[in-house]
Write a protein that holds these residues in place. Structure first.
Motif, short mmCIF file in Angstrom:
data_model
loop_
_atom_site.label_atom_id
_atom_site.label_comp_id
_atom_site.label_asym_id
_atom_site.label_seq_id
_atom_site.Cartn_x
_atom_site.Cartn_y
_atom_site.Cartn_z
N VAL A 63 21.62 -3.75 12.32
CA VAL A 63 22.10 -2.77 13.28
C VAL A 63 22.17 -3.46 14.64
O VAL A 63 21.15 -3.75 15.26
CB VAL A 63 21.15 -1.55 13.34
N GLY A 64 23.38 -3.74 15.08
CA GLY A 64 23.58 -4.29 16.42
C GLY A 64 23.43 -3.16 17.43
O GLY A 64 23.93 -2.06 17.22
N VAL A 65 22.72 -3.44 18.52
CA VAL A 65 22.40 -2.41 19.49
C VAL A 65 22.93 -2.79 20.87
O VAL A 65 22.75 -3.93 21.32
CB VAL A 65 20.87 -2.18 19.57
N GLY A 66 23.56 -1.82 21.54
CA GLY A 66 23.99 -2.04 22.92
C GLY A 66 24.99 -3.17 23.06
O GLY A 66 25.99 -3.22 22.36
N TYR A 67 24.67 -4.10 23.97
CA TYR A 67 25.58 -5.19 24.26
C TYR A 67 25.48 -6.35 23.27
O TYR A 67 26.18 -7.34 23.40
CB TYR A 67 25.34 -5.72 25.68
N GLU A 68 24.60 -6.24 22.30
CA GLU A 68 24.40 -7.33 21.34
C GLU A 68 25.48 -7.30 20.27
O GLU A 68 25.62 -6.34 19.53
CB GLU A 68 23.03 -7.20 20.68
#
Length: 137
Positions: free
Chosen positions: A52-57
């Motif tokens: 799960v990529g989160v935000g700006y990642e």
């Protein structure tokens, strides 16, 4: 208190039963480590793991054979949780989940805590420390 009979403990040596926090400098290979682990544990079946990529990642875009999605808000996280639970065995067979990265997850949680605090306390909230009548920074 009722007497409880002793029983022999049987430890699970499976890493997907644990919650592990891996912290390292950028580009160290945390995402690659997760992808490689899923491939090894599930014989190359990338669908068993979820990054799960989160935000700006968005560092996972360059990795092949990685089951991934992206979330930006608390609502996204709740919808993901509900989907993981309700559709297990139907739409997916995910066994292990990784969040990339916690530094992006914290601001999302802080924003939600402030939103809920403002609803309940009827006062403006600037930080997680001041939420629900906590410390005012």
């Amino acid at each position: 208190m009722a007497f409880t009979r002793p029983k022999i403990n049987r430890a699970s040596n499976n890493i997907n039963k644990l919650r592990i926090y891996i912290r390292a400098v950028r580009k160290w290979g945390k995402t690659t480590l997760f992808r490689d682990y899923v491939e090894c544990l599930y014989n190359g079946d990338a669908s068993k793991g979820l990054l799960v990529g989160v935000g700006y990642e968005h560092g996972y875009d360059m990795l092949d054979n990685l089951n991934a999605l992206h979330v930006d808000t608390w609502k996204d996280l709740i919808e993901l949780k509900n989907w993981l639970i309700s559709e297990k065995g139907n739409e997916h067979n995910i066994e292990i989940v990784a969040f990339d990265v916690v530094d992006e997850l914290i601001p999302i949680a802080e924003k939600e805590a402030c939103r809920l605090s403002q609803i309940k306390m009827k006062k403006k909230c600037e930080s997680i420390n001041s939420a629900f009548g906590g410390l005012v920074a």
